[in-house]
Scaffold this motif. Structure first.
Motif, PDB file in Angstrom:
ATOM      1  N   ASP A 320       0.898  -1.076  -0.008  1.00 23.24           N
ATOM      2  CA  ASP A 320       0.198   0.041  -0.263  1.00 23.24           C
ATOM      3  C   ASP A 320       0.933   1.405   0.015  1.00 23.24           C
ATOM      4  O   ASP A 320       0.292   2.371  -0.230  1.00 23.24           O
ATOM      5  CB  ASP A 320      -0.820   0.117   1.218  1.00 23.24           C
ATOM      6  CG  ASP A 320      -1.876  -1.077   1.077  1.00 23.24           C
ATOM      7  OD1 ASP A 320      -2.088  -1.845   0.218  1.00 23.24           O
ATOM      8  OD2 ASP A 320      -2.545  -1.467   2.249  1.00 23.24           O
ATOM      9  N   ASP A 323       2.488   3.157  -5.041  1.00 24.68           N
ATOM     10  CA  ASP A 323       1.476   3.357  -5.715  1.00 24.68           C
ATOM     11  C   ASP A 323       1.533   2.682  -6.897  1.00 24.68           C
ATOM     12  O   ASP A 323       0.303   2.280  -7.689  1.00 24.68           O
ATOM     13  CB  ASP A 323       1.631   4.727  -6.193  1.00 24.68           C
ATOM     14  CG  ASP A 323       1.293   6.095  -5.112  1.00 24.68           C
ATOM     15  OD1 ASP A 323       0.941   5.522  -4.188  1.00 24.68           O
ATOM     16  OD2 ASP A 323       1.754   6.987  -5.277  1.00 24.68           O
ATOM     17  N   GLN A 324       2.592   2.022  -7.299  1.00 20.30           N
ATOM     18  CA  GLN A 324       2.863   1.087  -8.588  1.00 20.30           C
ATOM     19  C   GLN A 324       2.786  -0.377  -8.372  1.00 20.30           C
ATOM     20  O   GLN A 324       2.607  -1.102  -9.348  1.00 20.30           O
ATOM     21  CB  GLN A 324       4.285   1.456  -9.319  1.00 20.30           C
ATOM     22  CG  GLN A 324       4.683   3.056  -9.540  1.00 20.30           C
ATOM     23  CD  GLN A 324       3.638   3.551 -10.333  1.00 20.30           C
ATOM     24  OE1 GLN A 324       3.068   3.016 -11.410  1.00 20.30           O
ATOM     25  NE2 GLN A 324       3.135   4.800 -10.117  1.00 20.30           N
ATOM     26  N   PRO A 326       0.958  -3.752  -7.700  1.00 22.85           N
ATOM     27  CA  PRO A 326      -0.303  -4.338  -8.261  1.00 22.85           C
ATOM     28  C   PRO A 326      -1.386  -4.347  -7.348  1.00 22.85           C
ATOM     29  O   PRO A 326      -2.678  -4.568  -7.510  1.00 22.85           O
ATOM     30  CB  PRO A 326      -0.072  -5.534  -9.216  1.00 22.85           C
ATOM     31  CG  PRO A 326       1.283  -5.842  -8.577  1.00 22.85           C
ATOM     32  CD  PRO A 326       2.051  -4.607  -8.309  1.00 22.85           C
ATOM     33  N   ASN A 328      -1.745  -2.811  -4.430  1.00 21.08           N
ATOM     34  CA  ASN A 328      -1.929  -1.658  -3.793  1.00 21.08           C
ATOM     35  C   ASN A 328      -3.428  -1.539  -3.367  1.00 21.08           C
ATOM     36  O   ASN A 328      -4.276  -1.892  -4.274  1.00 21.08           O
ATOM     37  CB  ASN A 328      -1.489  -0.233  -4.432  1.00 21.08           C
ATOM     38  CG  ASN A 328      -1.769   0.877  -3.460  1.00 21.08           C
ATOM     39  OD1 ASN A 328      -2.934   1.391  -3.415  1.00 21.08           O
ATOM     40  ND2 ASN A 328      -0.711   1.566  -3.152  1.00 21.08           N
ATOM     41  N   GLU A 329      -3.850  -1.348  -2.159  1.00 19.25           N
ATOM     42  CA  GLU A 329      -5.219  -1.257  -1.771  1.00 19.25           C
ATOM     43  C   GLU A 329      -6.227  -0.374  -2.796  1.00 19.25           C
ATOM     44  O   GLU A 329      -7.389  -0.504  -2.768  1.00 19.25           O
ATOM     45  CB  GLU A 329      -5.488  -0.742  -0.154  1.00 19.25           C
ATOM     46  CG  GLU A 329      -5.066   0.683   0.029  1.00 19.25           C
ATOM     47  CD  GLU A 329      -5.340   1.000   1.477  1.00 19.25           C
ATOM     48  OE1 GLU A 329      -6.477   0.508   1.984  1.00 19.25           O
ATOM     49  OE2 GLU A 329      -4.548   1.643   2.095  1.00 19.25           O
ATOM     50  N   GLU A 330      -5.607   0.586  -3.228  1.00 18.60           N
ATOM     51  CA  GLU A 330      -6.512   1.531  -4.152  1.00 18.60           C
ATOM     52  C   GLU A 330      -6.849   0.895  -5.340  1.00 18.60           C
ATOM     53  O   GLU A 330      -7.791   1.052  -5.972  1.00 18.60           O
ATOM     54  CB  GLU A 330      -5.604   2.726  -4.310  1.00 18.60           C
ATOM     55  CG  GLU A 330      -5.382   3.856  -3.198  1.00 18.60           C
ATOM     56  CD  GLU A 330      -6.565   4.165  -2.597  1.00 18.60           C
ATOM     57  OE1 GLU A 330      -7.558   4.210  -2.956  1.00 18.60           O
ATOM     58  OE2 GLU A 330      -6.473   4.092  -1.249  1.00 18.60           O
ATOM     59  N   ASN A 331      -6.085  -0.313  -5.749  1.00 17.74           N
ATOM     60  CA  ASN A 331      -6.411  -0.857  -6.960  1.00 17.74           C
ATOM     61  C   ASN A 331      -7.674  -2.136  -6.409  1.00 17.74           C
ATOM     62  O   ASN A 331      -8.322  -2.516  -7.409  1.00 17.74           O
ATOM     63  CB  ASN A 331      -5.156  -1.939  -7.384  1.00 17.74           C
ATOM     64  CG  ASN A 331      -4.129  -0.938  -8.097  1.00 17.74           C
ATOM     65  OD1 ASN A 331      -4.671   0.103  -8.593  1.00 17.74           O
ATOM     66  ND2 ASN A 331      -2.689  -1.142  -7.914  1.00 17.74           N
ATOM     67  N   MET A 332      -7.769  -2.439  -5.276  1.00 17.61           N
ATOM     68  CA  MET A 332      -8.585  -3.399  -4.561  1.00 17.61           C
ATOM     69  C   MET A 332      -9.995  -2.607  -4.615  1.00 17.61           C
ATOM     70  O   MET A 332     -10.972  -3.413  -4.948  1.00 17.61           O
ATOM     71  CB  MET A 332      -8.452  -4.116  -3.405  1.00 17.61           C
ATOM     72  CG  MET A 332      -9.139  -4.906  -2.741  1.00 17.61           C
ATOM     73  SD  MET A 332      -8.529  -5.468  -0.785  1.00 17.61           S
ATOM     74  CE  MET A 332      -9.025  -3.798  -0.169  1.00 17.61           C
ATOM     75  N   ALA A 335     -12.438  -3.143  -7.227  1.00 11.68           N
ATOM     76  CA  ALA A 335     -13.042  -4.637  -7.750  1.00 11.68           C
ATOM     77  C   ALA A 335     -14.248  -5.123  -7.262  1.00 11.68           C
ATOM     78  O   ALA A 335     -14.455  -4.789  -6.072  1.00 11.68           O
ATOM     79  CB  ALA A 335     -11.671  -5.419  -7.254  1.00 11.68           C
ATOM     80  N   TRP A 338     -13.129  -8.487  -3.567  1.00 17.98           N
ATOM     81  CA  TRP A 338     -11.640  -8.209  -2.925  1.00 17.98           C
ATOM     82  C   TRP A 338     -10.848  -9.554  -2.678  1.00 17.98           C
ATOM     83  O   TRP A 338      -9.562  -9.393  -2.921  1.00 17.98           O
ATOM     84  CB  TRP A 338     -11.981  -7.450  -1.972  1.00 17.98           C
ATOM     85  CG  TRP A 338     -12.438  -6.091  -2.065  1.00 17.98           C
ATOM     86  CD1 TRP A 338     -12.883  -5.614  -3.095  1.00 17.98           C
ATOM     87  CD2 TRP A 338     -12.967  -5.108  -0.853  1.00 17.98           C
ATOM     88  NE1 TRP A 338     -13.597  -4.172  -2.992  1.00 17.98           N
ATOM     89  CE2 TRP A 338     -13.506  -4.092  -1.842  1.00 17.98           C
ATOM     90  CE3 TRP A 338     -13.030  -4.922   0.378  1.00 17.98           C
ATOM     91  CZ2 TRP A 338     -14.017  -2.863  -1.008  1.00 17.98           C
ATOM     92  CZ3 TRP A 338     -13.205  -4.086   1.132  1.00 17.98           C
ATOM     93  CH2 TRP A 338     -13.915  -2.897   0.470  1.00 17.98           C
ATOM     94  N   PHE A 341      -9.475 -10.431  -6.007  1.00 19.82           N
ATOM     95  CA  PHE A 341      -8.216  -9.592  -6.267  1.00 19.82           C
ATOM     96  C   PHE A 341      -7.047 -10.040  -5.535  1.00 19.82           C
ATOM     97  O   PHE A 341      -5.735 -10.046  -6.423  1.00 19.82           O
ATOM     98  CB  PHE A 341      -8.914  -8.291  -5.814  1.00 19.82           C
ATOM     99  CG  PHE A 341      -7.541  -7.258  -5.892  1.00 19.82           C
ATOM    100  CD1 PHE A 341      -7.391  -6.557  -7.072  1.00 19.82           C
ATOM    101  CD2 PHE A 341      -6.841  -6.879  -4.828  1.00 19.82           C
ATOM    102  CE1 PHE A 341      -6.106  -5.521  -7.185  1.00 19.82           C
ATOM    103  CE2 PHE A 341      -5.789  -6.249  -4.929  1.00 19.82           C
ATOM    104  CZ  PHE A 341      -5.523  -5.443  -5.857  1.00 19.82           C
TER     105      PHE A 341
END
Length: 529
Positions: A320, A323-324, A326, A328-332, A335, A338, A341
C-alpha cells in the motif's frame, strides 16, 4: 473538410505569448472577486485560496518549451512549477506532477483557482499538499510570528528523459502581506477540562495528572493548532482519567478509525484458534482455498501462512506504500471481489522473503478465512465472543462487496468502547475478571515479529504496530492500532496505560505527525508522573 482544417491548424505556428506575467490574487474564500484585507492575519484556522489569471492556457507555454513534441507528450512531461518566497527568500519550489491539474484543464483554462489552506474542508488536493510540503520544507520555520511578505511565482516546465528539465519564464506572480499568528496564547485559567463520568465497564479515576499540560493541549486543539482531532481518552490503572471531545464530537459519536479495525481481526483470529475453528497461525492458504483456481498460482502463494498475513510479511506482490504495486489497496477497492483480487496477485520475487510490507488486501483474505470457518460467520462470532463480553453493543462494520465484515478497517464505535478494547490487551486478555482473549495470544500479538523498513526501532506484531516513547529520560514501549486520519489505540507495556485518539485528517500528511507531537509534548508527560 473537417479533418483537413484540423490538420492545417496543427501546422500553424504557435501564437506569440505575452511577455507580461499574469496575476495571482489571494483570497480568504474560494472566489477570485472576494476582497482580502491586507495584511492578512494567518492563524491556525485561517483559509487561504489563490486565483491565477494567465494570458494563455498552460499547453501553449509547454509547447513553446518543447516545440518538437506533440501535445500528448508535453502534457505527460510538463506542468506548472510553483515557487513560494517568504520575505524575498525562496523557501520552496516544486515541479507539480503532470497528473494534476487534468490534461483538459491545462489545454483549456486561463484561470486557475485553488485552495492552499482550507481549514474546515481540508482534503488531499494537489494544491493543499503543495502548501503542506512548503511548510515541511522551510515554510514553517520562515513564517515566524509577526509580519511577512508571501510571494508566489509560477513557471512552466517540461521534463525530457534525455535533456532533463527545462523551465520557462515567469507566467504569473502575486504577493500577500501577512501577519502570522499561528501560535495562539492559551490562557489555561479559562480552559475547563471535562469531568468524566462512569461508563459501562469503566470507573472514573480521581488520581493526579498534570491538568495544566492537558489544558494546553485542549486549548491548542480548539485553536486549530492540531486540526480535525475529535476525541481523546486516557485509561490509567483501569480507570478513566481524561475524556475530551472536539469538533462536534461527543461520548456517543461513532468514529471511523479506518485501519485501527485491522487489529480487531487479530483478536478474532486468536479466539478462533482458541475455539478450534483454526488449527494455528501456521496454516497455509491452501487449507482454505484451491489456489489453482486463481491467477498466478505458485507454491509460495499456496503455502502463505496466516501468520504472514497477521505480520504483513506474505509473499504477495502488494504494498500500500507503493503506488505502482499491483496489490496496492487503491486497486482493490474498485474490484467486485476483494478476496479474488488478492488471491489473483502474483508473488513478489524481488522483495526479500518475509520482509514487512503494508498489505491491506492480505487482511481482507484473513477476514474471509475467519468468515468461512467461524460458526455463523465473522460478524456473529465477533459479537458473541468479543463485543458482548466487553459490553460493546453499539458498533458498525463496513462490508466487502460480498457482504462480509470488512477487516481492512473502518469499524465504527465510540471512543470509550475503543478504549475498552485497548484495555483488554493491556490486561493480557482479561476483562472484569474473565479471560476474554487468551493471554498467550496477547503475548504473541505483542511480540516484535517484524522490523519496519525505513523506521528506526519500530516493529510490527500481529496487526499491531510497536514503538517506544522516551519521556523524562524513561522508555515507554507501546503496541498500538493506527488508522488513516490520525486514529490510535495505544497500549503501553510497562505501565498500566491506554490512550485513544480519534481524528478525521484523512489522507492529510500532518495526521500522524501531529498525534506524535500531542503524545510526546502533552499527553504522556501529563499522565506519566
Amino acid at each position: 473538410m473537417r479533418y483537413l482544417l484540423f490538420a492545417l491548424c496543427l501546422c500553424l505556428p504557435l501564437p506569440t505569448l505575452s511577455q507580461t506575467p499574469g496575476k495571482i490574487v489571494f483570497t480568504s474564500q474560494p472566489a477570485a472577486n472576494v476582497t482580502i484585507s491586507t495584511p492578512y492575519t494567518l492563524t491556525p484556522k485561517s483559509d487561504l485560496f489563490f486565483t491565477v489569471h494567465l494570458d494563455s492556457p498552460l499547453i501553449r507555454y509547454l509547447q513553446a518549451l518543447a516545440p518538437d513534441a506533440d501535445q500528448e507528450t508535453v502534457l505527460k512531461q510538463g506542468n506548472y512549477q510553483f515557487s513560494l518566497y517568504v520575505d524575498g527568500r525562496l523557501c520552496y519550489q516544486s515541479n507539480l506532477h503532470p497528473g494534476a491539474p487534468s490534461a483538459a484543464a491545462k489545454t483549456r483554462d486561463t484561470v486557475l483557482s485553488r485552495p492552499l489552506i482550507n481549514y474546515k474542508a481540508a482534503s488531499a488536493s494537489w494544491s493543499e499538499y503543495y502548501w503542506m510540503r512548503f511548510l515541511r520544507n522551510g515554510g514553517d520555520s520562515a513564517l515566524t510570528e509577526g509580519p511577512h511578505l508571501l510571494r508566489m511565482e509560477i513557471r512552466p516546465y517540461v521534463s525530457d528523459p534525455v535533456k532533463g528539465i527545462k523551465t520557462g519564464g515567469l507566467i504569473a506572480s502575486g504577493e500577500l502581506p501577512l501577519i502570522v499568528n499561528r501560535k495562539p496564547f492559551i490562557d489555561t485559567a479559562k480552559i475547563v477540562l471535562n469531568t468524566p463520568t462512569p461508563y459501562n465497564g469503566l470507573v472514573v479515576s480521581h488520581g493526579n495528572f498534570d491538568r495544566n499540560t492537558v489544558k494546553l493541549l485542549k486549548g491548542n486543539i480548539e485553536a486549530g493548532v492540531f486540526p480535525k482531532v475529535t476525541s481523546i481518552a486516557v485509561i490509567r490503572n483501569g480507570q478513566l482519567i481524561i475524556e475530551e471531545y472536539f469538533n462536534g464530537s461527543g461520548r456517543d459519536s461513532m468514529h471511523d478509525v479506518r485501519s485501527v479495525g485491522k487489529s480487531f481481526a487479530g483478536a478474532i483470529t486468536g479466539m478462533a484458534i482458541r475455539d478450534g475453528h483454526l488449527r494455528s497461525v501456521d496454516q497455509p492458504l491452501s487449507d482454505f482455498y484451491d489456489l489453482h483456481a486463481f491467477a498466478n498460482y505458485s507454491a509460495d502463494k499456496a503455502q502463505t501462512s496466516l501468520q504472514s498475513l497477521l505480520t504483513m510479511s506474505s509473499p504477495f506482490d502488494g504494498d500500500d506504500n507503493d503506488d505502482q504495486s499491483p496489490g496496492n489497496e487503491e486497486n482493490m477497492y474498485p474490484a467486485d471481489n476483494w478476496v479474488k483480487f488478492a488471491l489473483d496477485l502474483p508473488v513478489n520475487t524481488v522483495r526479500p522473503k518475509g520482509e514487512w510490507h503494508y498489505f491491506t488486501a492480505g487482511v481482507v483474505v484473513l477476514g474471509d478465512v475467519l468468515h468461512r470457518r467461524l460458526p455463523g460467520g465473522l460478524e456473529k462470532y465477533a459479537d458473541q465472543q468479543l463485543f458482548r463480553p466487553l459490553g460493546i453493543s453499539r458498533y458498525q462494520w463496513q462490508y466487502t462487496p460480498q457482504g462480509v465484515a470488512n477487516t481492512a478497517g473502518g469499524i465504527r464505535m465510540n471512543t470509550l468502547d475503543f478504549a475498552k478494547f485497548g484495555w483488554l490487551y493491556q490486561q493480557r486478555g482479561r476483562w472484569q475478571g474473565k479471560q476474554v482473549l487468551p493471554a498467550s495470544w496477547v503475548q504473541q500479538t505483542f511480540t516484535r515479529h517484524k522490523s519496519i523498513p525505513g523506521r528506526q526501532e519500530e516493529y510490527y506484531g500481529y496487526l499491531f504496530w510497536n514503538k517506544t516513547f522516551h519521556i523524562n529520560n524513561k522508555a515507554y514501549e507501546a503496541f498500538y492500532c493506527s488508522g488513516n486520519g490520525g486514529n490510535y489505540i495505544l497500549v503501553f507495556r510497562n505501565t498500566p496505560l491506554v490512550i485513544v485518539i480519534t481524528a478525521e485528517a484523512y489522507n492529510l500528511p500532518y495526521a500522524h505527525p501531529q498525534v506524535n507531537t500531542m503524545l510526546q509534548q502533552y499527553l504522556l508527560p501529563a499522565v506519566l508522573q
